[in-house]
Motif scaffolding. Sequence first.
Motif: not given
Length: 243
Positions: A154-158, A170, A172, A215, A218, A220
């Motif tokens: 899973k792609s995550e970002n701010s 990032r 994950t 997480s 979020r 998870y």
Amino acid sequence: MKKDDDMNTNSMKLVDIKEMTGKILLKSGLHIGAGDTEMRIGGTDNPVIKHPHTLEPYIPGSSLKGKTRSLLELQSGLMGMTDGKPLDIKDYRNLEGKDKKRCREIIALFGASGADSEDLKEIGPSRLSFADAPLYDEWKKGAIERNLTFTEVKSENSINRIKGTAENPRFTERVPADTVFSFSIVLKVFEGDDGLEELLLKGLKLLEMDALGGSGSRGYGRIEFQFDDGAVQQRFQDTNPLS
């Protein structure tokens, strides 16, 4: 030595060993980290823990035990006195009444350091053993037949609030929703251990209401327990962990 009215402190006679088995269903993606800090080309920033031989994801028994304990301590109202550390014998000595009884029950279930302490000898050994939870065999067989993967990335970002652009990507790894694991929890029962099984079910219900792994805020780590024993399943469903 003073006795607790609700628990026989004189006997350390083992009278039963109960095993609770069943399935853990993932209601959302699960991430329990592998602790692997080495970055590999084409790898993820944050891999999940896997069996070293099969490379299949599993849920460590330590993760189940640790989160269940922390939630019970949070529900007890005693976590504030420990600065976030697990309840220990020194905390038990400083408590009275219902708080002392609940602290004793939690230590009896999960254990505590201080093997030479008279108080710990009185409480006895840890009653619980959490086995690592592997993939449920029938689910794994079906997943292989359907060419499903055991993990996803899973792609995550701010988001920069001014520019409206994504930053700091990032990747994950997590176990996807609908994956099924097998669990086994063993409870040793000594004379006078009234209420410990019910407390364990409360802790597992709190875990089901909260989240496992990283997480959780979020989304998870949402899980569901399904017990093989129908009577235990009914008791679990009827449990009110906040009472």
